[in-house]
Design an enzyme around this catalytic site. Structure first.
Site, mmCIF file in Angstrom:
data_model
loop_
_atom_site.group_PDB
_atom_site.id
_atom_site.type_symbol
_atom_site.label_atom_id
_atom_site.label_comp_id
_atom_site.label_asym_id
_atom_site.label_seq_id
_atom_site.Cartn_x
_atom_site.Cartn_y
_atom_site.Cartn_z
ATOM 1 N N SER A 1 0.861 -1.177 0.000
ATOM 2 C CA SER A 1 0.000 0.000 0.000
ATOM 3 C C SER A 1 0.903 1.235 0.000
ATOM 4 C CB SER A 1 -0.927 -0.028 1.211
ATOM 5 O OG SER A 1 -1.794 1.075 1.225
ATOM 6 N N SER A 2 0.471 2.298 0.635
ATOM 7 C CA SER A 2 1.266 3.525 0.733
ATOM 8 C C SER A 2 0.749 4.344 1.904
ATOM 9 C CB SER A 2 1.156 4.349 -0.548
ATOM 10 O OG SER A 2 1.706 5.648 -0.370
ATOM 11 N N LYS B 1 -3.714 2.705 -4.323
ATOM 12 C CA LYS B 1 -3.176 2.048 -3.132
ATOM 13 C C LYS B 1 -4.227 1.932 -2.027
ATOM 14 C CE LYS B 1 1.145 1.421 -4.427
ATOM 15 N NZ LYS B 1 1.786 0.087 -4.456
ATOM 16 N N TYR C 1 -2.655 7.711 -7.872
ATOM 17 C CA TYR C 1 -1.762 6.794 -7.157
ATOM 18 C C TYR C 1 -2.336 6.432 -5.790
ATOM 19 C CZ TYR C 1 2.273 5.046 -4.598
ATOM 20 O OH TYR C 1 3.116 4.284 -3.829
#
Length: 263
Positions: free
Chosen positions: A144-145, A163, A159
């Site tokens: 993920s982020s 994620k 983006y």
């Protein structure tokens, strides 16, 4: 708890997007702890072969397999090849991904599809094929982020959204995968100093295009109370924990790894 619970001897791991950057560090760290490793790449064949050489030099076995994670058939074939070569598959770390920046008004349908094809659709089907191929008690670790759900970032909706879906995947997949005693988790990295770090980090900093590399480092380090930038090995070590017996009771979780930057 015995320190042996953190070893991965006799395990076989596959890491997508592991020819360079964070993926390469994950593959190398898994190998250091005793796992045999499948190094996946899409284009970076020379880099992937170097990662394989490093893992072998450290004392375990490794092979490189080319596959585009955006193509479901290639993902399935890659895992078939991994099992055929090593006889089993115990750990799958999904790392391959794309970064994207763009103001809402400028994002095209093609760019949306390009990013979601790999970051979201790709990771979903990597996880599906991992479930199908993994031994009982295996590990699925997605990426993920820290921008997925903790903090919004300008010009980063595509983006971050790609994620953010991973966080939901993990919670639901952990339930589905329980029937094979497979754990499903994700790591959510913050600023990590890879080969693309300087260019990407500038996008997060207002006026960052005017910063020197040293100033980018200082700014990223300032965000963390630990006063340093993250390294690929920081992610690799956490993945190794999630892959180990020590984490057998950890599932459905997203672990933020950003040095406390977003808190």
């Amino acid at each position: 708890m015995s320190v042996d619970n953190f070893r991965l001897d006799g395990k076989v791991a596959l890491v997508t997007g592991s020819g360079r950057g964070i993926g390469a560090a994950i593959a190398i760290e898994l190998g250091k702890r005793g796992a045999n490793v499948v190094v996946n790449y899409s284009r970076a064949v020379a880099e992937a072969n170097k990662v394989v050489e490093t893992i072998i030099a450290n004392g375990t076995k490794a092979i490189a397999i080319k596959a585009d994670v955006g193509e479901i058939d290639q993902v399935a074939k890659m895992m078939d090849q991994a099992v055929e070569h090593f006889g089993q598959l115990d750990i799958v770390s999904s790392n391959a991904g794309l970064v994207s920046f763009g103001h809402l008004k400028d994002v095209t349908g093609d760019e949306f599809d390009r990013v979601f094809r790999v970051n979201t659709r790709g990771q979903f089907f990597v996880a599906r094929e991992a479930y199908r191929h993994l031994s009982v008690g295996g590990r699925i670790i997605l990426t993920s982020s820290n921008t997925a759900s903790i903090k919004g970032v300008p010009k980063h909706a595509i983006y971050s959204g790609s994620k953010g879906a991973i966080d939901t995947f993990v919670r639901c997949m952990a339930i589905d995968a329980g029937d094979k005693k497979i754990t499903v988790n994700a790591v959510a990295p913050g600023a990590i100093k890879t080969d693309m770090y300087a260019a990407v980090a500038r996008e997060y900093i207002p006026g960052g295009d005017k910063f020197t590399d040293e100033q980018v480092d200082e700014c990223a380090a300032w965000l963390s109370p630990l006063e340093r930038v993250g390294l690929p090995a920081d992610i690799g070590r956490v993945v190794c924990f999630l892959a180990s017996d020590a984490a057998e009771w950890v599932s459905g979780k997203i672990l933020g790894i950003d040095g406390g930057a977003f808190r």
